[in-house]
Every structure is written in structure tokens, then in C-alpha cells.
Write a protein that holds these residues in place. Structure first.
Motif, PDB file in Angstrom:
ATOM      1  N   ARG A  41       1.073   4.224  -2.872  1.00 37.28           N
ATOM      2  CA  ARG A  41       1.046   5.668  -2.597  1.00 37.28           C
ATOM      3  C   ARG A  41       2.192   6.373  -3.320  1.00 37.28           C
ATOM      4  NH1 ARG A  41       2.907   8.745   2.263  1.00 37.28           N
ATOM      5  NH2 ARG A  41       3.576   6.747   3.143  1.00 37.28           N
ATOM      6  N   ASP A  58      -6.204  -7.574   0.835  1.00 37.58           N
ATOM      7  CA  ASP A  58      -6.253  -6.197   1.316  1.00 37.58           C
ATOM      8  C   ASP A  58      -5.668  -5.241   0.285  1.00 37.58           C
ATOM      9  OD1 ASP A  58      -6.714  -4.154   3.242  1.00 37.58           O
ATOM     10  OD2 ASP A  58      -4.624  -4.268   3.881  1.00 37.58           O
ATOM     11  N   LEU A  59      -4.558  -5.652  -0.342  1.00 33.30           N
ATOM     12  CA  LEU A  59      -3.933  -4.819  -1.376  1.00 33.30           C
ATOM     13  C   LEU A  59      -4.843  -4.668  -2.583  1.00 33.30           C
ATOM     14  CD1 LEU A  59      -1.447  -3.303  -2.513  1.00 33.30           C
ATOM     15  CD2 LEU A  59      -0.670  -5.525  -3.416  1.00 33.30           C
ATOM     16  N   GLN A 112      -8.843   2.975  -5.027  1.00 38.42           N
ATOM     17  CA  GLN A 112      -8.197   4.220  -5.455  1.00 38.42           C
ATOM     18  C   GLN A 112      -8.685   4.663  -6.826  1.00 38.42           C
ATOM     19  OE1 GLN A 112      -5.992   5.851  -3.181  1.00 38.42           O
ATOM     20  NE2 GLN A 112      -7.059   4.234  -2.031  1.00 38.42           N
ATOM     21  N   HIS A 125      -7.591  -2.292  -1.769  1.00 39.24           N
ATOM     22  CA  HIS A 125      -7.060  -0.930  -1.640  1.00 39.24           C
ATOM     23  C   HIS A 125      -6.824  -0.300  -3.009  1.00 39.24           C
ATOM     24  CE1 HIS A 125      -4.739   2.451  -0.122  1.00 39.24           C
ATOM     25  NE2 HIS A 125      -3.800   2.148  -1.003  1.00 39.24           N
ATOM     26  N   ILE A 126      -6.152  -1.031  -3.893  1.00 40.43           N
ATOM     27  CA  ILE A 126      -5.838  -0.481  -5.218  1.00 40.43           C
ATOM     28  C   ILE A 126      -7.117  -0.200  -5.998  1.00 40.43           C
ATOM     29  CG2 ILE A 126      -4.827  -1.039  -7.469  1.00 40.43           C
ATOM     30  CD1 ILE A 126      -2.550  -2.412  -5.972  1.00 40.43           C
ATOM     31  N   LYS A 160       0.842  -1.206   0.000  1.00 44.48           N
ATOM     32  CA  LYS A 160       0.000   0.000   0.000  1.00 44.48           C
ATOM     33  C   LYS A 160       0.869   1.246   0.000  1.00 44.48           C
ATOM     34  CE  LYS A 160      -3.669  -1.735   2.879  1.00 44.48           C
ATOM     35  NZ  LYS A 160      -4.626  -1.343   3.935  1.00 44.48           N
ATOM     36  N   ASP A 161       2.004   1.165   0.666  1.00 47.28           N
ATOM     37  CA  ASP A 161       2.944   2.295   0.668  1.00 47.28           C
ATOM     38  C   ASP A 161       3.604   2.434  -0.700  1.00 47.28           C
ATOM     39  OD1 ASP A 161       3.047   3.218   3.633  1.00 47.28           O
ATOM     40  OD2 ASP A 161       3.165   1.038   3.730  1.00 47.28           O
TER      41      ASP A 161
END
Length: 448
Positions: free
Chosen positions: A147, A180-181, A188, A184-185, A143-144
Motif C-alpha cells: 500500500r 496471500d501476499l 492490484q 493480493h499483489i 500488504k501494508d
């Protein structure tokens, strides 16, 4: 548009944050045609030709003077561990297993999300400066990574590296990180960044766990990114344990398909290459890393080409390559094949340039990789005044054999200007932040 924009000017900085209708005038293409290139505010190339500037000067929000440049598609790095820029030069000239067990893995145990963020920021900066607009990344704290990639403006396929060694609890943990990734992606809603699943390799993820990864890739319709046949030892061990090659094992477990991007492939057999071709899988060739770590054999490009396997290029991580320069990777790939297989015509310049551009875009599923109407504007302008580009008897040969990352002058990804004539906003802040982060990582390791 000025060559060195005033960094205090909001108007100038906005040129690096938004996609606008843009006209590039008077640039050369690799076939030596002098053309103008016009793309619209969606970042899609609409027209290419010698006289289109007259028709679109009024439409373009930005006009870039392309005289004295060669336009090539943006480069695609299809196998990276981007945040390993922080480990650049930390451990070199060692045996592979010693390098991993005594240096790399112990230091990685102290990584935090902040380290990965700054390491990825540095990687993106280095890639943009050397003409790379997309990467296929496998690492931790992804996730970092996402970003950092979004801030940089490049394309990326991102996966959490899954290593289980048969531990069911570990598999559950790794799959949760992957799920989770992916969520998250997708939340976005950035079309440039896509999720993948990343079973590290057949020797770190056993067959029953590979089957889980294959099913997830199939159900979510995402890329499966893995390492394959990098060393003779892993091939011999797989044959002894499973009675088949690593490629055959991937196929048996459902991991070999058109969604598969497999890195290395140094020890693939001709039968393996046939299987990869039948399944539509992609190979990411990493010649610099493979040669530095002495994997002992060059990827069999001739067999892969014969079997119609799509072969792209990657740098691997900076701990084993030490840089992310895809121009260096192109030249090394071509000369490595010629030398190892004793064939001076194997992997010519045009093919290796395609590996770094259109083949990479195909492997990662992006509608780009060529300078062509209807495709995304992923464009690099190379300076024809750089000594390595003079004379220009054959532009494609110059790109493949003599150009360097520093030849790149301007970089555009999906229509957005990421670097203009060598200027990248916030470059020094990124270098300072990454340097501090690398120091902090070493300090943390030393305190344990």
C-alpha cells in the motif's frame, strides 16, 4: 511547470499523480551529449537526441527544462527491509548476534501493519529524494508495504520473510502469508509492484523447506529473494551440517536459478561464483551494511565478474546501514573492493553505476535501467550546480565518487514525476506520520 507548485492547486498536484507525454530539454547524458528526451503517456522513452524538441513540443503535455542537469537512469535498490527506517539509530555499534537478539528481534516483535506502512512510506520518501525508483524488499506485514509503495509510485518486488528453523507448523504459516501476499499483489494489477518468495537464509530455513520455496518460485514464476554467505560463521556451520557451502545448498534444493536474487555474498568461494554464473543467479551487494556489521570480508566481485554473475547494489535496512542513499552505496562498493582486494582498478566507476541501474533492473526483471528508446522512463536529473558535480571532467566518475543523494533534483519513474526540483507532495505529512509511528513502536515495547 513552476519550481515550487502551489500545493493547493489540483492542476499542479495532478502532475505528480499521472503519467503524461513529457519532453525533457537540454539535459546532459553521462557521455556528455546534450540531448532532449521524449517519452509518451505510457511512460516509455520514444526518442532521444539533440534536436527532437522541435518535433515534439506540440505532442508533450509537460515540458521540463533540463538545462544545468545530468540525466542518469533511476537507481535500483535490490536488497532492503524498508520499514526498518523506524529502527534507524535504535541500536548501533554492537556485535551482530547481540544486536539482533537483544535489540532488533525483540523490538520487531511489537511491529504492527501500521508501523510497517509508515516505515515504508518514510523509506520511499528517502529513496525518491535520493534518486531510487525501485526496491527489492523483504519484511513482514507486506500488504501494508504494498500500500505504501503504490502511494509512493515507485517499483517494488515484495516478499514476506520466511524463517522456520525446521518447524513444519511455522512453514505452513509462512507459506500462507506468502500465498496471500502473491494473490493480493496480483489483484492490484499494478505492473510496478511484483511478488516474490523470501526464504530468509539457508541457516534459518532448512533444506526440506528451501525445496518448498524453490518449487513455489518455479510454479509461480516469481523471484526468490534470500540472504547468502553474509558471514563466515554461517558458511562454516553450513559446511559442518550439510557438507557443502550455502550456495551449493541453495543449488541442491532448487533455489538457485535466474529468478534468484541473493543478498551479500561476502564469503562466496570461487566455486560458488562459478555455480551462481552457471545458474544465472543475481547477487545484491550491500557494502555499507556489511562493513558496519564487520562481516570480515568483501564480496569477491572479481570472481563474480569473471563468472558472468549479474551483480547489483542494495542498502539493506536502515537499522544496519542507517540510510538508503544509493550514491553512498556506489562509492562505498567501489572503494571497498579496491581496498580489500588490493586492486586500484577493480570495480571502476562505469561498472558500479551499471550495478546501481541496469544490473538492478535486470535482477528484478524490469524493462528499464538505461535511458534508451523502448525502455521505461526511469530518469533522475542531477543538478550540475551542486558543488560535488563541479567540475565535470568525467560525469560518470562524478556520479560514482562525488555525487550525493542531495544532488538529485528531479525523479521520474515509469514516466510519472515523483519529485520535481526537490518538491515531493505530502513530504511533511509522511515525516510526521513516520516519526509518530516510531514513537508508538518504542512505547509498545516499553509497556511489555
Amino acid at each position: 511547470m513552476s519550481k515550487q507548485p502551489d500545493t493547493t492547486s489540483v492542476k499542479d498536484l495532478e502532475l505528480y499523480t499521472k503519467t503524461r507525454s513529457t519532453l525533457i530539454t537540454g539535459t546532459l547524458l553521462p557521455d556528455k551529449r546534450k540531448v532532449d528526451i521524449w517519452y509518451d503517456e505510457t511512460g516509455t522513452i520514444r526518442e532521444i537526441g539533440p534536436d527532437i524538441s522541435h518535433a515534439h513540443k506540440g505532442d508533450a503535455d509537460i515540458i521540463i527544462d533540463g538545462s544545468g542537469t545530468l540525466a542518469i537512469p533511476g537507481l535500483y535498490n535490490t536488497h532492503t527491509h524498508a520499514a526498518m527506517t523506524l529502527l534507524r539509530g535504535y541500536a548501533d555499534d554492537m556485535h551482530l548476534q547481540q544486536w539482533l537478539s537483544e535489540k532488533i528481534w525483540p523490538l520487531e516483535a511489537h511491529l504492527t501493519g501500521d508501523h510497517v506502512y509508515w516505515g515504508t512510506k518514510l523509506a520511499c520518501l528517502e529513496m525518491i529524494r535520493s534518486g531510487t525508483v525501485a526496491m527489492n524488499d523483504m519484511y513482514f506485514f507486506m500488504k501494508d508495504t504494498a500500500r505504501a509503495v503504490e502511494e509512493a509510485g515507485i517499483r517494488a518486488v515484495l516478499c514476506h520473510g520466511i524463517i522456520t528453523f525446521g518447524d513444519e507448523a511455522k512453514l505452513e504459516q509462512e507459506m500462507k502469508a506468502t500465498e496471500d501476499l502473491v494473490r493480493h499483489i496480483r489483484s492490484q494489477n499494478n505492473p510496478l509492484i511484483r511478488p516474490a518468495i523470501g526464504p530468509h537464509a539457508p541457516y534459518t530455513v532448512p533444506p526440506q523447506h528451501l525445496e518448498v520455496c524453490a518449487e513455489y518460485s518455479r510454479n509461480e514464476d516469481i523471484i526468490l529473494h534470500t540472504h547468502l554467505a553474509e558471514t563466515k560463521q554461517e558458511v562454516d556451520d553450513c559446511q559442518k551440517t550439510n557438507g557443502m557451502s550455502p550456495a551449493a545448498l541453495l543449488d541442491k534444493t532448487g533455489c538457485l536459478s535466474s529468478r534468484t536474487v541473493a543478498a551479500h555474498g561476502c564469503w562466496l568461494t570461487e566455486d560458488d561464483c562459478r555455480l551462481l554464473g552457471e545458474r544465472g543467479a543475481h547477487i545484491a551487494h550491500n557494502p555499507v551494511s556489511n562493513m558496519k556489521l564487520a562481516t570480515g570480508r568483501a564480496m569477491p566481485y572479481h570472481h563474480l565478474s569473471e563468472k558472468k554473475v549479474n551483480v547489483s547494489l542494495g542498502t539493506d535496512g536502515c537499522s544496519s546501514n542507517n540510510n538508503l542513499d544509493m550514491f553512498e552505496e556506489m562509492k562505498t562498493a567501489a572503494i571497498c573492493q579496491k581496498f580489500f582486494w588490493n586492486s586500484d582498478t577493480l570495480l571502476p566507476a562505469g561498472e558500479v553505476l551499471s550495478m546501481a541501474t541496469s544490473s538492478g533492473a535486470r535482477a528484478l526483471g524490469y524493462s528499464a535501467g538505461e535511458i534508451k528508446p523502448g525502455l521505461s522512463a526511469d530518469i533522475c536529473l542531477l543538478s550540475l550546480n551542486h558543488p560535488s558535480m563541479v567540475p565535470l571532467h568525467n560525469p560518470v566518475s562524478n556520479v560514482a565518487y562525488s555525487a550525493l543523494g542531495c544532488t538529485v533534483q528531479t525523479v521520474i519513474c515509469n514516466g510519472k514525476i515523483l519529485m520535481y526540483e526537490g518538491y515531493i507532495p505530502q513530504e511533511q505529512e509522511i515525516i510526521t506520520g513516520a516519526s509518530s509511528s516510531a514513537t508508538d513502536l518504542l512505547d509498545r515495547a516499553a509497556r511489555q
